[in-house]
Design a protein around this motif. Structure first.
Motif, PDB file in Angstrom:
ATOM      1  N   ILE A   1      -6.446   7.384   7.847  1.00  0.00           N
ATOM      2  CA  ILE A   1      -7.390   6.263   7.735  1.00  0.00           C
ATOM      3  C   ILE A   1      -7.006   5.158   8.699  1.00  0.00           C
ATOM      4  N   GLY A   2      -5.707   4.853   8.704  1.00  0.00           N
ATOM      5  CA  GLY A   2      -5.212   3.782   9.582  1.00  0.00           C
ATOM      6  C   GLY A   2      -5.488   4.088  11.036  1.00  0.00           C
ATOM      7  N   ALA A   3      -5.180   5.326  11.432  1.00  0.00           N
ATOM      8  CA  ALA A   3      -5.346   5.683  12.835  1.00  0.00           C
ATOM      9  C   ALA A   3      -6.814   5.612  13.243  1.00  0.00           C
TER      10      ALA A   3
ATOM     11  N   ILE B   1       0.732   8.837   1.329  1.00  0.00           N
ATOM     12  CA  ILE B   1       0.795   8.067   2.580  1.00  0.00           C
ATOM     13  C   ILE B   1       0.168   8.840   3.739  1.00  0.00           C
ATOM     14  N   GLY B   2       0.057  10.163   3.630  1.00  0.00           N
ATOM     15  CA  GLY B   2      -0.549  10.949   4.702  1.00  0.00           C
ATOM     16  C   GLY B   2      -1.986  10.514   4.941  1.00  0.00           C
ATOM     17  N   ARG B   3      -2.685  10.250   3.850  1.00  0.00           N
ATOM     18  CA  ARG B   3      -4.075   9.854   3.978  1.00  0.00           C
ATOM     19  C   ARG B   3      -4.199   8.470   4.617  1.00  0.00           C
TER      20      ARG B   3
ATOM     21  N   THR C   1      -1.042  -2.097  11.724  1.00  0.00           N
ATOM     22  CA  THR C   1       0.130  -2.241  10.854  1.00  0.00           C
ATOM     23  C   THR C   1       0.244  -1.085   9.870  1.00  0.00           C
ATOM     24  N   LEU C   2      -0.878  -0.582   9.414  1.00  0.00           N
ATOM     25  CA  LEU C   2      -0.830   0.535   8.471  1.00  0.00           C
ATOM     26  C   LEU C   2      -0.246   1.771   9.144  1.00  0.00           C
ATOM     27  N   VAL C   3      -0.696   2.031  10.378  1.00  0.00           N
ATOM     28  CA  VAL C   3      -0.166   3.177  11.114  1.00  0.00           C
ATOM     29  C   VAL C   3       1.325   3.006  11.367  1.00  0.00           C
ATOM     30  N   MET C   4       1.688   1.809  11.834  1.00  0.00           N
ATOM     31  CA  MET C   4       3.108   1.535  12.103  1.00  0.00           C
ATOM     32  C   MET C   4       3.934   1.769  10.845  1.00  0.00           C
ATOM     33  N   GLY C   5       3.410   1.270   9.744  1.00  0.00           N
ATOM     34  CA  GLY C   5       4.127   1.410   8.478  1.00  0.00           C
ATOM     35  C   GLY C   5       4.374   2.873   8.144  1.00  0.00           C
ATOM     36  N   THR C   6       3.331   3.693   8.260  1.00  0.00           N
ATOM     37  CA  THR C   6       3.508   5.117   7.948  1.00  0.00           C
ATOM     38  C   THR C   6       4.521   5.745   8.884  1.00  0.00           C
TER      39      THR C   6
ATOM     40  N   ILE D   1       0.841  -1.203   0.000  1.00  0.00           N
ATOM     41  CA  ILE D   1       0.000   0.000   0.000  1.00  0.00           C
ATOM     42  C   ILE D   1       0.871   1.246   0.000  1.00  0.00           C
ATOM     43  N   LEU D   2       1.862   1.228   0.920  1.00  0.00           N
ATOM     44  CA  LEU D   2       2.692   2.420   1.062  1.00  0.00           C
ATOM     45  C   LEU D   2       3.572   2.632  -0.163  1.00  0.00           C
ATOM     46  N   ALA D   3       3.973   1.531  -0.797  1.00  0.00           N
ATOM     47  CA  ALA D   3       4.804   1.674  -1.994  1.00  0.00           C
ATOM     48  C   ALA D   3       4.037   2.392  -3.099  1.00  0.00           C
TER      49      ALA D   3
END
Lengths: 543, 305, 376
Positions: free
Chosen positions: B263-265, B257-259, B271-276, B89-91
């Motif tokens: 969304i993750g938070a 990635i800001g969005r 994991t999405l939050v951690m990733g960002t 996702i982040l890529a």
């Protein structure tokens, strides 16, 4: 005023006035001054700080601060260049008239190499290509006697000493064979021996290249050794002008006479040999920095390398040395203001290694006066708060009124009106501030005072008053002084014993007369000559 | 210099470690979980879900697994985009964010240096005052105001530019302006101040005394000294751009990635939050290092050893 | 030689401390003085405004959703009749002629099937448009009656929001919240930062090294992300909000104070105090703090807008204060959502915010010029 054209005059300044627009209203820094420089001549403009001597040259060169304005005329070979548009002025400055400044440390751009900066005026004015300019730069650096010029060309200013930078500035000034070189206090920030070298270099280059030099200075010693003619300035006006010889032998005005008399004079006799030892240090060592470590450079450096000193009652020991010799560090180490090794004894009591609290009871007897009269007084405290701060620590039992009385008395002691005690330091002149700083020390009735260059930031005439004051206080209160200074004339006038320091070590010491009149070390001899025989140095080397 | 760079890189490792650890435990200690919205789920399904995502293991064990996966470049599965791994996702989002941020940063630096220099050269004139006023406005008006207003004026009312989306060059204009505006303002003020100081410095006086033409005095000697504070500001500027991109990406509907972070938070997608957070932290640390090295290149007095 | 040329006496006139001089300089700065005035007005509006405002910030007027700002009172003439009709719809009566005159409405009601229930006047009262409804039932025919009620005069100077709440009142309360968070979070940042920075700078050496290393590490943390996490996971609450914001912003303060302290320590007047034997604490109190105060005050005025901005940013993302309380960030966010059909909802909060931040920034700049004239 006669307006005829004098063909031999390179520069003619006609009734110039410089006004600065400040928030407190217009301030007139220069009020109608006229002067001229002939071809090949060396002219000195002398005056104390604030006399407006630099501002004349700044306005002539179009370098006034943006709130400054100049009227009158500045003629270069008959053409008025005052307030000329920058483009036209740029054809003259750097090419026909060039300038060197007081601060060798900041006058060169720190971000470019020497070569880069020297090439610029050559390429702009002479139209030289970069490679030709480079060759000329090398030539110039050789001319000003920079050692190893090929390598030095690629250095940045911060990699050079003050003296070398001033040589680079001179090289830059000479780049386009100017008719006139304006030198604004070019040696004031330098040690005496380097000052002598630079002056000598200037004299030699002038003899060889034949340009005129306009030399701005406050130092009459330099004027006497260096200039053909002198203009004396005071408070924005011309006080007197004439041939150097004539001015020095028969000054026409009181002010000039006072300036000439302001050279420190007098001497001090040594105390009795059996006088009590007040403060002594044995094998004092001071080290700064941190030892190296993983991926970290060793920054350790020893500023004072094992010095012995013994100060007797009513004695004044003068500690002389050039900048970086460790003389101030030694003074602070003896007062336990810096961590140091070695044994320091005050009145038979070892005080070395005492912490802040244990040192406190001794502090009223051991006082210090600092160099910078602007920096050593807290700007947000009144004079009386400054003076009584020590009393709060050492004589907490005093009532408010008693403290005020002591402060008033101390102010009187140093020759200031007690009524000034509710004012703030920024309202006083440099000399007055230094008096306040001395009052702050004296009010505690100390036995020893370390004086760290107390007169170096002051004009000669003010300096003289402070010296008189220190002398009087010593007699009245039986004080012992440790007098730290790079100014040999002042040291000779004040101290009875002298220690000459270099690179953290004592090179030579002895009674003042003996060291000054009969130095045994080459280093001391060089120092003495540079300070007192400037004229001989210049003359004999030119011959 | 090299040893300095090396030392800085080494010291970045504990920093990153602290960030990852802090973020991980802060999130887990908070009440709520990723499947809260699906509270109607039966207990067994819930347990199943938790088991699939490894949430049933003790916390320290989860932490260990996360670290070791991270070390291998795997940021774990996303809880809301269930068919994707977080790093995938982040890529997708990262190039967009970087392109946006880098353009804004360059724009801020160039325009800020220009405006600041002009103001300094015309100090206390009308030009100067208007630049100051515009700059103060730029600092004052936050980008969550600027972004919607820009979109209203240029996309809705005037229909000159697209209001949202990503892919065409003209879709970049509004977001970049919204993102860069406050930074342009800050850089302008910085440069103005340091330029005024530089113009008064002794070495610039020397350059003028030697008859150098104005463009050399200003462009070569004054500007290089004046630009140094702006270089040290690049670090904080990058951080501010990251923050700003959260808003801008939301307003212009950009998949950066800001969005994903917001969304993750909001959805407890651990994991999405951690990733960002990891990506942003790495970025900030590396960027700061580059800035320091760049500074050393521009200022020969600074040698980090 | 005697003291004949003794340095000229102190400048004439009143003895002025540096503070007094600075204030004099500040007074000459028109932008800064105007800013002070604006700030006082805004602060008073934030403190007392919500008490004096005609509407409560949480009062909902369902009849007036997103009405335009107007100096005239609501309901407007043409709105009265539809409002009356909709209010009486549930009374199950037939409406006859409706007259509106002098802020009064007169409605004829009738019913085919049963007598008029006098309680139906309450339907009218329930609506926020009408009050003091009174019903007179025709003594001849109980199936007929007349309701008279006064029409409310509601002023919505800045219009209403998407829920029908008075925007002006909401801006007043949000001003209070924003200023409060600005002041408290700044106080938090200031306290932590100054103490931390002064300690590091004054103690120096290894302690300083470790402390500043820590600040460096903190700097490289993506802090805003952490604040967002905090707020998301631990719920939105005001105290947490300004603690979080304050905790982020103290770093700058610490660095500035430390730098100041360090340079002051090197100044000779601090060394002179040490030579006098003044204790460390007294040096900090008498020499360090008064001399850092100028810088600290300057940065404080510049910190407040940053804090307000950060809070608004969080609010904009929907992470700030909770309904029905509001802050400028929340209002701006709502305005942005509704800007196509109700642009005033974006305009007024954004303008308030801009004026507030402008004033703070100009005051900060003015103070810097006044306290530290070298900078200009």
């Amino acid at each position: 005023m006669a307006k005829q054209i004098h063909s031999d005059r390179v520069l003619e300044i006609d009734n110039i006035r410089v006004t600065f627009d400040t928030p407190d209203g217009a301030v007139e820094a220069v009020r109608g001054v006229s002067m001229h420089v002939r071809r090949g001549e060396t002219v000195a403009v002398v005056g104390e700080s604030g006399s407006g001597k630099s501002q004349i040259m700044m306005s002539a060169m179009g370098l006034l601060a943006s709130n400054g304005q100049a009227t009158g005329a500045v003629r270069y070979r008959g053409e008025d260049i005052l307030n000329l548009p920058v483009k036209k002025l740029n054809k003259i400055r750097g090419a026909k008239i060039s300038m060197i400044f007081q601060e060798p440390m900041t006058s060169l751009d720190p971000l470019y190499t020497i070569q880069d900066q020297l090439c610029e005026p050559l390429m702009v004015h002479g139209g030289l290509s970069r490679s030709k300019a480079r060759a000329r730069v090398l030539e110039l650096l050789k001319l000003v006697q920079i050692p190893d010029p090929e390598r030095r060309m690629k250095s940045y200013p911060y990699e050079m000493s003050g003296g070398q930078r001033q040589r680079v500035m001179i090289a830059m000034a000479l780049a386009n064979d100017p008719d006139l070189l304006i030198a604004d206090e070019p040696t004031t920030a330098l040690d005496v021996t380097i000052q002598a070298d630079i002056l000598h270099l200037l004299a030699e280059l002038q003899a060889r290249l034949g340009m005129s030099i306009l030399f701005i200075t406050h130092d009459l010693g330099i004027v006497e050794a260096f200039a053909d003619r002198v203009y004396v300035m005071r408070k924005g006006q011309l006080e007197e002008e004439g041939e150097t010889q004539q001015i020095f032998q028969a000054p026409a005005t009181d002010y000039t006479r006072m300036l000439l008399d302001a050279e420190p004079s007098g001497q001090k006799s040594a105390p009795a040999a059996d006088a009590e030892v007040m403060l002594s240090g044995k094998d004092v060592v001071v080290t700064f920095g941190t030892p190296g470590g993983f991926l970290r450079k060793d920054t350790q450096f020893t500023a004072v390398k094992g010095i012995d000193v013994a100060l007797h009652r009513e004695q004044t020991i003068g500690i002389v040395g050039e900048s970086g010799s460790g003389k101030s560090t030694l003074g602070r180490a003896l007062l336990q203001l810096l961590p140091s090794e070695g044994r320091v004894v005050y009145l038979g009591q070892e005080i070395s290694g005492l912490d802040r609290a244990h040192m406190r009871p001794y502090r009223d007897g051991l006082q210090m006066v600092f160099q910078d009269p602007y920096g050593s007084l807290s700007p947000r405290m009144t004079v009386s708060e400054i003076i009584t701060e020590g009393l709060l620590v050492h004589e907490p039992g005093l009532s408010q009124r008693e403290r005020a009385e002591r402060a008033a008395q101390a102010l009187e002691d140093v020759g200031l009106e007690p009524s000034m005690r509710n004012r703030f330091p920024h309202e006083f002149s440099g000399g007055q501030r230094q008096r306040i700083a001395i009052a702050r020390a004296v009010v505690l009735r100390p036995k020893v005072i370390v004086l760290d260059e107390p007169t170096s930031a002051l004009d000669r005439s003010v300096q003289k008053q402070v010296i008189e004051l220190l002398r009087r206080l010593q007699k009245e209160h039986a004080l012992s002084y440790l007098f730290i200074s790079h100014d040999l004339a002042v040291v000779r006038a004040l101290s009875d014993y002298v220690m000459v320091m270099r690179d953290g070590k004592v090179v030579e010491q002895g009674l003042t007369e003996q060291v000054f009149d009969n130095p045994s070390q080459q280093y001391t001899r060089d120092l003495m000559r540079a300070a007192f025989d400037l004229r001989e140095i210049l003359r004999e080397k030119l011959a | 210099m090299l040893s300095y760079a090396l030392r800085r890189l080494l010291s970045a490792i504990p920093t990153l470690f602290i960030i990852v650890t802090a973020a991980f435990f802060m999130m887990r200690l908070a009440p709520g979980g990723p499947f809260d919205q699906e509270r109607t789920l039966e207990a067994t399904v819930m347990a199943n879900l938790n088991a699939t995502f490894g949430l049933d293991k003790p916390l320290w064990q989860q932490y260990g697994i996360y670290l070791s996966n991270l070390f291998q470049g795997d940021m774990g599965p996303s809880f809301i985009y269930r068919d994707k791994r977080v790093h995938e996702i982040l890529a997708e989002g990262l190039p967009i964010s970087i392109q946006l941020g880098a353009t804004a940063l360059i724009l801020a630096l160039v325009l800020g240096a220009f405006l600041g220099s002009v103001a300094a050269l015309r100090q206390n004139t009308k030009t100067d005052f208007s630049v100051i006023a515009v700059a103060t406005f730029g600092i004052t008006v936050p980008n969550f105001v600027v972004a919607p207003v820009l979109s209203l004026v240029f996309a809705v009312v005037l229909s000159w530019l697209p209001a949202q989306g990503w892919g065409q060059w003209n879709q970049m204009i509004l977001p970049v302006i919204a993102l860069a505006l406050p930074q342009i303002a800050v850089v302008t003020r910085l440069i103005r101040g340091s330029m005024i100081e530089a113009l008064r410095s002794d070495h610039v006086r020397t350059a003028r005394a030697y008859g150098l033409p104005t463009y050399m005095v200003v462009g070569k000697h004054a500007l290089r000294a004046a630009i140094l504070p702006a270089i040290s500001y690049l670090g904080p500027a990058a951080a501010a751009l990251l923050t700003g991109s959260i808003v801008v990406e939301q307003v212009f509907n950009l998949p950066g990635i800001g969005r994903y972070f917001v969304i993750g938070a909001l959805n407890r997608d651990y994991t999405l939050v951690m990733g960002t957070v990891v990506i942003v932290a790495v970025f900030v640390v590396v960027f700061n290092l580059i800035v320091d090295l760049l500074y050393a290149v521009l200022d020969p007095r600074v040698r980090y050893d | 030689m005697t003291d004949m040329t003794v340095d000229t006496g102190p400048v004439q006139g009143e003895s002025r401390s540096l503070w007094a001089t600075a204030m004099l300089r500040l007074r000459r700065n028109k932008a800064a003085m105007a800013s002070i005035f604006v700030l006082i007005v805004l602060a008073l509006a934030g403190i007392f405004g919500p008490m004096l405002a005609p509407h409560s910030y949480s009062k909902v007027y369902p009849e007036f959703v997103k009405v335009k700002p107007s100096l005239e009172s609501y309901p407007q003439e043409e709105q009265v009749i539809p409002a009356a009709e909709s209010a009486l719809r549930r009374a199950r009566v037939d409406l006859g002629a409706i007259d509106v005159e002098d802020g009064k409405v007169r409605i004829e009601v009738s019913s085919d099937s049963r007598d008029i229930d006098p309680r139906i006047s309450r339907y009218l009262d329930r609506s926020s448009v009408f009050s003091d409804a009174e019903i007179t039932i025709d003594p001849a025919d109980p199936k007929k009656g007349v309701i008279e009620a006064s029409v409310q005069q509601l002023y919505f100077l800045m219009g209403t929001d998407a829920n029908g709440r008075d925007l002006f009142s909401r801006i007043l309360i949000s001003l209070r919240i924003s200023l409060m968070i600005g002041a408290l979070a700044t106080a938090v940042a200031l306290t932590i930062g100054v103490i931390y920075g002064a300690t590091a700078g004054f103690v120096g050496g290894r302690v300083d090294n470790v402390m500043m290393r820590f600040v460096d590490v903190m700097y490289s943390l993506p802090f805003v992300f952490f604040v967002i996490l905090l707020v998301v996971f631990f719920g939105r609450n005001l105290v947490l909000m300004f603690l979080a914001v304050g905790a982020v912003e103290w770093l700058d303060m610490a660095r500035i104070t430390r730098g100041q302290t360090l340079s002051l320590r090197r100044r000779e007047f601090v060394q002179a105090a040490e030579a006098l034997g003044v204790s460390g604490r007294a040096i900090v109190r008498r020499h360090i703090i008064p001399n850092t105060a100028g810088t600290v005050i300057i940065y404080m005025t510049l910190l407040i807008p940053k804090v307000i901005l950060l809070e608004s940013f969080l609010s904009f993302l929907g992470l700030g204060v909770q309904e029905p309380l509001t802050s400028l960030g929340v209002l701006i966010s709502e305005g942005a959502k509704n800007m196509r059909n109700a642009p005033f909802m974006l305009f007024y909060p954004a303008a308030t915010m801009t004026i507030l931040l402008f004033a703070l920034n100009f005051l900060g700049d003015g103070l810097r010029d006044a306290l530290d004239p070298k900078d200009r």
